[in-house]
Motif scaffolding. Sequence first.
Motif, PDB file in Angstrom:
ATOM      1  N   TYR A 184     -46.026 -16.620  -5.350  1.00 45.41           N
ATOM      2  CA  TYR A 184     -45.029 -15.853  -5.504  1.00 45.41           C
ATOM      3  C   TYR A 184     -44.197 -16.866  -5.380  1.00 45.41           C
ATOM      4  O   TYR A 184     -43.804 -17.972  -4.706  1.00 45.41           O
ATOM      5  N   ASN A 186     -40.160 -18.048  -4.806  1.00 49.38           N
ATOM      6  CA  ASN A 186     -38.529 -18.008  -3.883  1.00 49.38           C
ATOM      7  C   ASN A 186     -37.599 -17.671  -3.843  1.00 49.38           C
ATOM      8  O   ASN A 186     -36.848 -18.017  -3.738  1.00 49.38           O
ATOM      9  N   ASP A 188     -35.587 -13.786  -2.971  1.00 48.72           N
ATOM     10  CA  ASP A 188     -35.847 -12.241  -2.866  1.00 48.72           C
ATOM     11  C   ASP A 188     -36.995 -10.995  -2.579  1.00 48.72           C
ATOM     12  O   ASP A 188     -37.669 -11.008  -1.824  1.00 48.72           O
ATOM     13  N   LYS A 191     -40.443 -13.032  -1.882  1.00 50.54           N
ATOM     14  CA  LYS A 191     -40.186 -13.297  -0.185  1.00 50.54           C
ATOM     15  C   LYS A 191     -40.487 -11.746  -0.135  1.00 50.54           C
ATOM     16  O   LYS A 191     -41.384 -11.515   1.303  1.00 50.54           O
ATOM     17  N   ASP A 192     -40.643 -10.870  -0.152  1.00 49.57           N
ATOM     18  CA  ASP A 192     -40.253  -9.749   0.293  1.00 49.57           C
ATOM     19  C   ASP A 192     -41.690  -9.084  -0.099  1.00 49.57           C
ATOM     20  O   ASP A 192     -42.379  -8.287   0.643  1.00 49.57           O
ATOM     21  N   LEU A 194     -44.194 -10.907  -0.455  1.00 45.23           N
ATOM     22  CA  LEU A 194     -45.409 -11.304   0.414  1.00 45.23           C
ATOM     23  C   LEU A 194     -45.143 -10.384   1.891  1.00 45.23           C
ATOM     24  O   LEU A 194     -46.348 -10.627   2.462  1.00 45.23           O
ATOM     25  N   LYS A 195     -44.555 -11.071   1.983  1.00 40.30           N
ATOM     26  CA  LYS A 195     -43.526 -10.354   4.005  1.00 40.30           C
ATOM     27  C   LYS A 195     -44.776  -9.346   3.591  1.00 40.30           C
ATOM     28  O   LYS A 195     -45.715  -8.351   4.828  1.00 40.30           O
ATOM     29  N   GLU A 211     -52.094 -18.282   0.322  1.00 41.40           N
ATOM     30  CA  GLU A 211     -50.334 -18.264  -0.442  1.00 41.40           C
ATOM     31  C   GLU A 211     -50.087 -19.569  -1.136  1.00 41.40           C
ATOM     32  O   GLU A 211     -49.999 -20.189  -0.559  1.00 41.40           O
ATOM     33  N   GLN A 213     -46.305 -20.822  -3.617  1.00 40.41           N
ATOM     34  CA  GLN A 213     -45.058 -21.314  -3.636  1.00 40.41           C
ATOM     35  C   GLN A 213     -44.416 -21.564  -4.519  1.00 40.41           C
ATOM     36  O   GLN A 213     -44.995 -22.592  -4.689  1.00 40.41           O
TER      37      GLN A 213
END
Length: 404
Positions: A184, A186, A188, A191-192, A194-195, A211, A213
């Motif tokens: 993913y 780094n 928005d 990270k969204d 991934l969330k 995961e 980054q």
Amino acid sequence: MNKKVSLMLIAVLVVSLFLSACGATVETAQGVTETTVKVGNSIATSGALAPVGVPFKAGIEAYFKMVNDNGGVNGRKIEYVHQDDEFNPEKGKAALDRMINDEKIFALVGHFGTPVVGATLNDIKEAGIPAVYFATGTGILYNENAEGQDRVIYPVQPVYPMEGRIMAAWAKGEFKASKVGIIYTNDDAGKDLLKGIKQEAERMGNLAVVEQQVPPGAENVSAAVTKLKDENVDVVIIAAIQGTFPQIAKELGKQGMDKPAITTYVNVDQRMTEAVKSDVAGKFDIYGNAWVDMAKPEMETYRKWIKETSNEDLSSNAYALTGWIAAHFFVEGLKRVEGDLTWESYMNALESAPVQNPFGGEIDYSNGKRLGTQQMSLSKMSPDTAQGWEPYLGFKGIDEILGQ
């Protein structure tokens, strides 16, 4: 937007309802008369984002023209007003203020662009005005239990946390993964995504997550790919949009990864296929989410009416089609209202039952759900086709993907 404005709007509504009870002919809510309902938005119709904003606006106008030419909704024609915010957050805030306080629109339809949405979302909530469809996938729209001021937000197109949840479901339900590797960015979007992936993996309880980054636009992602290869993951999820997706896909091919990869709908584009096909073809398959099916029969209706609002050929333009979808969702709520049309009655109607996307799946707003698109289809990268992708699986929600 401030509390005084909110109180003023409430006062106007109360007085309107009182006068209606006395037999006077007045608005029952801001932007509503006996024969019209006014909606609006600001869109970048000039500047760098005009190639997106202009067709998006045309799609909205086409749908409303179709509705109005067929008599409107419950005796009311839809009046649509627009301002150009040039994709500028400060101009977007000023435009929103004018829309609500000068134009006195009933609802926002098709709020446009991540920077403007981020700058104005709290203003919308404070004013209490319904906002249907946001032309962004930003995770700030995602809410599983919207109450109070948060209730006025009605996202339609995919928001990244929900799409991440669907990605995790595909990995488990379709590809039978027990361990998923995520690369993913780094930012928005990454990270969204991934969330959402981690949230759904935790909910399922039987999907391990590895995961890694990488920076947005990174040229060297070899370490991240090596880590997933060493971990022997069953599926790779590329949680990155177009600026970084090609580098990740190419590196997966370079290192001999042979496990299936899943990516966001943003990358399901012929240009992405062209960028990576020589590096991945014959090595591993790439799948991507989709939320719009342009092969649906409803496309003929869209194509008929889009000609009425644009001299440009927008018959297959994805941005114009999403504008059409935005207007559709607003109108579907409007059709359901019985009695006086107020913000409260409109929101109750929109939440009363799932709304069908004419080119995709259903969206359920009941019980505070503000998740954006909740059903997606799956496409498979196919360099031999003109589009670069081909349909793989039809529209499904998480429970159906997991066989629940």
